[in-house]
Scaffold this active site. Structure first.
Site, PDB file in Angstrom:
ATOM      1  N   GLU A  93      15.127 -25.769 -29.577  1.00  0.00           N
ATOM      2  CA  GLU A  93      13.706 -26.068 -29.422  1.00  0.00           C
ATOM      3  C   GLU A  93      13.480 -27.109 -28.333  1.00  0.00           C
ATOM      4  OE1 GLU A  93      12.057 -25.153 -33.943  1.00  0.00           O
ATOM      5  OE2 GLU A  93      12.730 -27.180 -33.424  1.00  0.00           O
ATOM      6  N   ASP A 110      17.569 -27.461 -33.480  1.00  0.00           N
ATOM      7  CA  ASP A 110      16.754 -28.512 -32.865  1.00  0.00           C
ATOM      8  C   ASP A 110      16.995 -28.585 -31.359  1.00  0.00           C
ATOM      9  OD1 ASP A 110      15.818 -29.117 -35.380  1.00  0.00           O
ATOM     10  OD2 ASP A 110      17.003 -30.945 -35.611  1.00  0.00           O
ATOM     11  N   ASP A 164       9.157 -26.549 -30.822  1.00  0.00           N
ATOM     12  CA  ASP A 164       8.848 -25.830 -32.054  1.00  0.00           C
ATOM     13  C   ASP A 164       7.529 -25.073 -31.917  1.00  0.00           C
ATOM     14  OD1 ASP A 164       9.144 -25.422 -35.104  1.00  0.00           O
ATOM     15  OD2 ASP A 164       7.203 -26.402 -34.948  1.00  0.00           O
ATOM     16  N   GLU A 216      11.878 -31.626 -29.131  1.00  0.00           N
ATOM     17  CA  GLU A 216      12.005 -30.692 -30.253  1.00  0.00           C
ATOM     18  C   GLU A 216      10.634 -30.392 -30.852  1.00  0.00           C
ATOM     19  OE1 GLU A 216      13.318 -30.973 -34.884  1.00  0.00           O
ATOM     20  OE2 GLU A 216      14.248 -32.345 -33.454  1.00  0.00           O
TER      21      GLU A 216
END
Length: 218
Positions: A107, A104, A35, A31
């Site tokens: 990502e 989440d 991001d 994650e």
């Protein structure tokens, strides 16, 4: 799922879809990487698509496209929710539908594609995922905190400050209470609550804006 990508290493996908509530290893590290990748590729797409947009406009457009609700919607389009590995508590509380968990997971899947096939493949895949959302995104909307700051600066007034009042709830459903405090033109305090500190601050700023606008036109 409707990923539009076939993994060479299926274990990467499995890891990306494993929430921390299911134990370790889980998708938190992926994650983190995902991001950064999402922000980079979306920024590049906006830079190319909006050649006349200012830096501020580009930042606000990116914020719309990579917000938690927006990324959760991308996850729903890819049907990630049905494939998530959750702990029993999250399963009972409907975690596979929660925006924070879906965002989440999205990502994490982005990072998994990157680790599986490299940056260029990940970039091309992400550009496909975000093509329609970027084409349909409206004018860059300013968030309440930005609008409040601009209103105060325009009136030559000091900026407010935000204080965290409380943080409560279970780990999977945290709530934050924040107060926005303003000394001038009139002392005022407005509270906000949300699933993140940022969301709570935005709610408090929106309430403060309503107070100031009401006084201005009274």
């Amino acid at each position: 799922m409707k990923l539009g990508y076939r993994f060479n290493d299926e274990s990467l996908l499995g890891l990306a879809l494993t929430h921390r509530s299911a134990g370790r290893p889980n998708n938190e590290r992926l994650e983190f990487l995902g991001d950064a990748l999402v922000n980079l590729v979306v920024a590049e797409m906006l830079f190319d698509a909006r050649p006349r947009a200012s830096e501020g406009e580009l930042s606000r457009l990116r914020a719309q496209l990579v917000s938690e609700p927006a990324l959760a919607e991308r996850a729903r389009e890819l049907q990630l929710g049905e494939a998530l590995k959750l702990g029993s508590g999250e399963l009972k509380s409907g975690g596979f539908r929660r925006d924070s968990i879906l965002a989440d997971a999205f990502e994490a899947v982005v990072a998994a594609v990157h680790r599986d096939a490299g940056f260029e493949t990940c970039r091309a895949w992400l550009r496909g995922v975000f093509a329609a959302p970027l084409a349909s995104v409206g004018p860059a909307q300013k968030d309440p905190k930005t609008l409040l700051q601009e209103w105060l600066q325009g009136h030559g007034l000091p900026l407010p400050h935000y204080e965290l009042l409380a943080e409560h709830g279970e780990e999977h459903a945290r709530r934050f209470d924040v107060v926005c405090v303003l000394a001038l033109p009139r002392a005022a305090r407005f509270e906000g609550s949300g699933s993140s500190r940022r969301a709570a601050e935005q709610q408090a700023a929106e309430a403060m804006l309503g107070f100031l606008a009401g006084g201005e036109h009274a």
